[in-house]
Design a protein around this motif. Sequence first.
Motif, PDB file in Angstrom:
ATOM      1  N   ALA A  11       0.805  -1.219   0.000  1.00 38.30           N
ATOM      2  CA  ALA A  11       0.000   0.000   0.000  1.00 38.30           C
ATOM      3  C   ALA A  11       0.837   1.268   0.000  1.00 38.30           C
ATOM      4  O   ALA A  11       0.309   2.363  -0.127  1.00 38.30           O
ATOM      5  CB  ALA A  11      -0.932  -0.001   1.221  1.00 38.30           C
ATOM      6  N   GLY A  12       2.163   1.113   0.144  1.00 38.47           N
ATOM      7  CA  GLY A  12       3.034   2.300   0.261  1.00 38.47           C
ATOM      8  C   GLY A  12       2.975   3.178  -0.986  1.00 38.47           C
ATOM      9  O   GLY A  12       2.587   2.727  -2.064  1.00 38.47           O
ATOM     10  N   GLY A  14       5.518   4.607  -2.575  1.00 40.84           N
ATOM     11  CA  GLY A  14       6.625   4.457  -3.528  1.00 40.84           C
ATOM     12  C   GLY A  14       7.159   5.789  -4.011  1.00 40.84           C
ATOM     13  O   GLY A  14       7.442   5.964  -5.200  1.00 40.84           O
ATOM     14  N   THR A  15       7.333   6.717  -3.091  1.00 37.47           N
ATOM     15  CA  THR A  15       7.696   8.089  -3.498  1.00 37.47           C
ATOM     16  C   THR A  15       9.066   8.166  -4.158  1.00 37.47           C
ATOM     17  O   THR A  15       9.321   9.082  -4.935  1.00 37.47           O
ATOM     18  CB  THR A  15       7.689   9.042  -2.280  1.00 37.47           C
ATOM     19  OG1 THR A  15       8.505   8.468  -1.248  1.00 37.47           O
ATOM     20  CG2 THR A  15       6.286   9.258  -1.758  1.00 37.47           C
ATOM     21  N   ARG A  16       9.938   7.179  -3.867  1.00 34.48           N
ATOM     22  CA  ARG A  16      11.264   7.237  -4.483  1.00 34.48           C
ATOM     23  C   ARG A  16      11.199   6.992  -5.990  1.00 34.48           C
ATOM     24  O   ARG A  16      12.161   7.227  -6.693  1.00 34.48           O
ATOM     25  CB  ARG A  16      12.208   6.226  -3.815  1.00 34.48           C
ATOM     26  CG  ARG A  16      12.724   6.716  -2.471  1.00 34.48           C
ATOM     27  CD  ARG A  16      13.405   5.616  -1.712  1.00 34.48           C
ATOM     28  NE  ARG A  16      12.457   4.622  -1.211  1.00 34.48           N
ATOM     29  CZ  ARG A  16      12.808   3.485  -0.619  1.00 34.48           C
ATOM     30  NH1 ARG A  16      14.073   3.191  -0.494  1.00 34.48           N
ATOM     31  NH2 ARG A  16      11.884   2.654  -0.165  1.00 34.48           N
ATOM     32  N   GLN A 103      -5.523  -0.681   2.887  1.00 31.89           N
ATOM     33  CA  GLN A 103      -5.073   0.153   3.991  1.00 31.89           C
ATOM     34  C   GLN A 103      -5.528   1.571   3.639  1.00 31.89           C
ATOM     35  O   GLN A 103      -5.166   2.094   2.590  1.00 31.89           O
ATOM     36  CB  GLN A 103      -3.539   0.080   4.085  1.00 31.89           C
ATOM     37  CG  GLN A 103      -2.957   0.715   5.320  1.00 31.89           C
ATOM     38  CD  GLN A 103      -1.425   0.707   5.290  1.00 31.89           C
ATOM     39  OE1 GLN A 103      -0.803   0.460   4.262  1.00 31.89           O
ATOM     40  NE2 GLN A 103      -0.821   0.993   6.422  1.00 31.89           N
ATOM     41  N   GLY A 108       2.362   3.000   8.009  1.00 35.54           N
ATOM     42  CA  GLY A 108       3.598   2.240   8.192  1.00 35.54           C
ATOM     43  C   GLY A 108       3.418   0.750   7.965  1.00 35.54           C
ATOM     44  O   GLY A 108       2.295   0.240   7.872  1.00 35.54           O
TER      45      GLY A 108
HETATM   46  P1  UTP Z   1       8.679   1.328   1.960  1.00 33.68           P
HETATM   47  O1  UTP Z   1       8.897   2.403   2.951  1.00 33.68           O
HETATM   48  O2  UTP Z   1       9.848   0.733   1.298  1.00 33.68           O
HETATM   49  O3  UTP Z   1       7.698   1.754   0.804  1.00 33.68           O
HETATM   50  O4  UTP Z   1       7.786   0.221   2.645  1.00 33.68           O
HETATM   51  P2  UTP Z   1       7.116   3.101   0.366  1.00 33.68           P
HETATM   52  O5  UTP Z   1       6.743   3.963   1.518  1.00 33.68           O
HETATM   53  O6  UTP Z   1       6.038   2.740  -0.583  1.00 33.68           O
HETATM   54  O7  UTP Z   1       8.345   3.706  -0.466  1.00 33.68           O
HETATM   55  P3  UTP Z   1       8.973   5.161  -0.525  1.00 33.68           P
HETATM   56  O8  UTP Z   1       9.939   5.224   0.612  1.00 33.68           O
HETATM   57  O9  UTP Z   1       7.866   6.175  -0.430  1.00 33.68           O
HETATM   58  O10 UTP Z   1       9.650   5.186  -1.866  1.00 33.68           O
HETATM   59  C1  UTP Z   1       8.078  -1.160   2.595  1.00 33.68           C
HETATM   60  C2  UTP Z   1       6.862  -1.956   2.169  1.00 33.68           C
HETATM   61  O11 UTP Z   1       5.763  -1.721   3.026  1.00 33.68           O
HETATM   62  C3  UTP Z   1       4.623  -1.315   2.307  1.00 33.68           C
HETATM   63  C4  UTP Z   1       5.144  -0.768   0.984  1.00 33.68           C
HETATM   64  O12 UTP Z   1       4.169  -0.927  -0.034  1.00 33.68           O
HETATM   65  C5  UTP Z   1       6.386  -1.624   0.755  1.00 33.68           C
HETATM   66  O13 UTP Z   1       6.060  -2.853   0.134  1.00 33.68           O
HETATM   67  N1  UTP Z   1       3.892  -0.309   3.103  1.00 33.68           N
HETATM   68  C6  UTP Z   1       4.569   0.710   3.697  1.00 33.68           C
HETATM   69  C7  UTP Z   1       2.527  -0.414   3.231  1.00 33.68           C
HETATM   70  O14 UTP Z   1       1.892  -1.329   2.677  1.00 33.68           O
HETATM   71  N2  UTP Z   1       1.866   0.517   3.971  1.00 33.68           N
HETATM   72  C8  UTP Z   1       2.503   1.555   4.601  1.00 33.68           C
HETATM   73  O15 UTP Z   1       1.821   2.363   5.279  1.00 33.68           O
HETATM   74  C9  UTP Z   1       3.886   1.636   4.443  1.00 33.68           C
END
Ligand code: UTP
Length: 273
Positions: A11-12, A14-16, A103, A108
């Motif tokens: 659900a993140g 993926g801002t990078r 989510q 997190g």
């Molecule tokens: P990361 O911190 O690597 O992913 O989380 P992100 O936040 O998507 O990436 P950036 O830093 O912004 O580029 C590790 C894993 O946890 C999931 C992400 O999808 C990734 O697979 N995650 C993270 C969630 O599912 N929910 C969250 O609230 C945070």
Amino acid sequence: MKITKCLFPAAGYGTRFLPATKAIPKEMLPVLTKPLLQYGVEEAISAGLSTMAIVTGRGKRAIEDHFDRSYELENQIDGTSKEQLMDGIRNIINTCTFSYTRQVEMKGLGHAILTGETLVGEEAFAVVLADDLCDCEEKSVLSQMIEVYEKYQCSIVAVEEVPKSETKKYGVIAGDFLTDDIVRVNDMVEKPEPKDAPSNLAIIGRYILTPDIFDILRDTKPGKGGEIQITDALLEQAKQGKVIAYKFKGKRFDCGSVDGFVQATNYFYNKEK
Ligand code: UTP
């Protein structure tokens, strides 16, 4: 009890990888022709797991479409030379069950795992972060971890040695070595500065968790970065001697970063050509 379910927090934001991840989930970015998440699902299948539980969020519908039939496309390519390109994904769709939950607020990784409770229930389960792409010579990382779980019957985290200068990107563990590659964990710190890191053993995106983790996560307050951290919840289990860290055999690429993604692409291209 045998482990059958694999949870994929996806659900993140993926801002990078912006702007690529503005409308495309990070987990759907392809290394060669296969999305990261498909590699993760294939790893779970290789470890004997058949129920894939995926935590998604807004803008992630492409994930559900990927693990479903596409009649129009199949109709187009049936009987052509392209048909075999779909064999892998067809096989996955035919052999696994997929379930999804969303989510709503990205609080997190710990929170994402807690969100998956409705899909997992009261049994031990595996967790794969698809942006950590692994390749092993013999058994996959998850297969190796399930063997460790069968012996110790507690939560297992996969770890690898990282340069001290990189500890602040990971959860870092400390503990007592039971064998060359198995550690009974007694301390864990999320993203420590090198001087505060208890070791150079970093947790990567593969876990086996016992279901008591959900009650612990419910009581876990936001930690580093204001996020609910799985490391903080695991520390509670570790205090009871119930976490094993396993130094897996194989390669890992951090495909959540541009550098790691490019390395993985080059590695798999050279391997498959
Ligand atoms: P990361 O911190 O690597 O992913 O989380 P992100 O936040 O998507 O990436 P950036 O830093 O912004 O580029 C590790 C894993 O946890 C999931 C992400 O999808 C990734 O697979 N995650 C993270 C969630 O599912 N929910 C969250 O609230 C945070």
